[in-house]
Design an enzyme around this catalytic site. Structure first.
Site, PDB file in Angstrom:
ATOM      1  N   TYR A  64     -48.232   7.333  18.071  1.00 23.81           N
ATOM      2  CA  TYR A  64     -47.340   8.231  18.821  1.00 23.81           C
ATOM      3  C   TYR A  64     -46.273   7.449  19.593  1.00 23.81           C
ATOM      4  CZ  TYR A  64     -51.042  11.532  17.753  1.00 23.81           C
ATOM      5  OH  TYR A  64     -51.955  12.311  17.097  1.00 23.81           O
ATOM      6  N   SER A  65     -45.976   6.243  19.143  1.00 18.55           N
ATOM      7  CA  SER A  65     -45.094   5.353  19.879  1.00 18.55           C
ATOM      8  C   SER A  65     -43.634   5.797  19.804  1.00 18.55           C
ATOM      9  CB  SER A  65     -45.229   3.926  19.344  1.00 18.55           C
ATOM     10  OG  SER A  65     -44.230   3.098  19.871  1.00 18.55           O
ATOM     11  N   ASN A  66     -43.068   6.154  20.963  1.00 19.25           N
ATOM     12  CA  ASN A  66     -41.628   6.434  21.025  1.00 19.25           C
ATOM     13  C   ASN A  66     -40.828   5.196  20.645  1.00 19.25           C
ATOM     14  OD1 ASN A  66     -42.271   8.983  22.061  1.00 19.25           O
ATOM     15  ND2 ASN A  66     -42.145   8.270  24.172  1.00 19.25           N
ATOM     16  N   HIS A  67     -41.354   4.046  21.014  1.00 16.21           N
ATOM     17  CA  HIS A  67     -40.687   2.771  20.731  1.00 16.21           C
ATOM     18  C   HIS A  67     -40.515   2.564  19.226  1.00 16.21           C
ATOM     19  CE1 HIS A  67     -39.861  -1.522  20.689  1.00 16.21           C
ATOM     20  NE2 HIS A  67     -40.955  -1.721  19.994  1.00 16.21           N
ATOM     21  N   ILE A  68     -41.522   2.917  18.446  1.00 15.80           N
ATOM     22  CA  ILE A  68     -41.448   2.767  16.989  1.00 15.80           C
ATOM     23  C   ILE A  68     -40.320   3.621  16.429  1.00 15.80           C
ATOM     24  CG2 ILE A  68     -42.656   3.367  14.851  1.00 15.80           C
ATOM     25  CD1 ILE A  68     -43.585   0.712  15.900  1.00 15.80           C
TER      26      ILE A  68
END
Length: 288
Positions: A64-68
């Site tokens: 769920y990484s926004n960074h990804i």
């Protein structure tokens, strides 16, 4: 490297019955894809990669990484290739969630690894192995948090923000955003972080990036841990969005706002405290 594509950051002041002033700094609106804190955390990382003559970035994140998602779009925007090391090898046999689907749609190569391997992401030997495997890649840590990210997140607060607010609130994942905000804040301000993770280890992580002491961190509103939710959080999200027309997501921003509203209702802050809440984006992963 990204500044020319950013929109002006709007502010939204909320009408509250309690005797405090609450304004949201809408970093979610500075760019439709590289939104929120990710814009600031990535800009100098990509500049450094470009200066080194590299055209590929490799980074790490959970499902769920926004960074990804933000890294994948940023790479496509500037003509880089992107590689994501994703925690959870079982995900390779499952349908992609919205966050990972966005990343793949933007061209990111997703490599799903076991949790045991993922725990090595900070180990120099493992990073050297990845560098040998991807010699043209600029490696960005999980969440984008490194010295280059702090250089960017120091720019989140404006001179007016330092003058006009007593309390700055933000959600905390890896600590890079709050560290930059702490570093650029005035000594008269207090910075309150709402951890999306359970445990106090983040305090140590943040202390690696700042010597200032005008900040505190709470994990009381993390709903049990990273990416975990409960009915109270989801109900708060729905009511908040209906009342204020500000979209939230359940990983970070909703937990921050739920915690902040609870503290306000408890009378935790002095009368007329001027509060600025940082909306850190990440809306591609929100529960609709």
């Amino acid at each position: 490297m990204f500044d020319h594509i950013a929109f002006p950051t709007p502010y939204q002041t909320l009408e509250l019955p309690q005797p405090v002033q609450l304004t949201i700094k809408r970093l979610d609106q500075i760019h439709p894809q590289i939104s929120g804190n990710k814009f600031f955390k990535l800009k100098y990382n990509f500049s450094a990669a470009q200066q080194q003559g590299l055209r590929q970035v490799l980074t790490f994140g959970g499902a769920y990484s926004n960074h990804i998602a933000a890294t994948a779009y940023a790479a496509q925007l500037v003509g880089f290739q992107s590689i994501g090391i994703i925690r959870g090898e079982e995900l390779s046999t499952q349908d992609l969630n919205p966050t990972l689907q966005v990343a793949q749609d933007f061209g990111m190569q997703l490599h799903f690894v076991s949790r045991a391997e993922y725990r090595l992401r900070h180990e120099s030997e493992y990073l050297q192995q990845l560098q040998r495997q991807y010699p043209q890649a600029f490696i960005i840590p999980e969440g984008g948090t490194n010295q280059l990210a702090i250089q960017g997140t120091k720019e989140i607060l404006s001179a007016d923000d330092r003058e006009n607010y007593d309390l700055i609130c933000c959600a905390v994942g890896t600590g890079g955003t709050i560290a930059g905000i702490i570093e650029s804040s005035s000594d008269q301000q207090h910075i309150l972080g709402f951890s999306a993770l359970k445990g106090d280890f983040l305090k140590h992580d943040i202390q690696q990036w700042t010597n200032k002491t005008n900040w505190s961190l709470t994990d009381e509103y993390c709903c049990g841990g990273y990416a975990k939710t409960n009915s109270e959080l989801l109900q708060f999200m729905q009511q908040f969005e209906q009342q204020y027309a500000v979209p939230l997501e359940q990983i970070y921003t909703a937990k921050m706002m739920m915690g902040l509203f609870d503290l306000i209702q408890q009378g935790h802050f002095p009368v007329n405290t001027r509060i600025l809440a940082i909306h850190t984006g990440g809306l591609q992963g929100r529960i609709k």
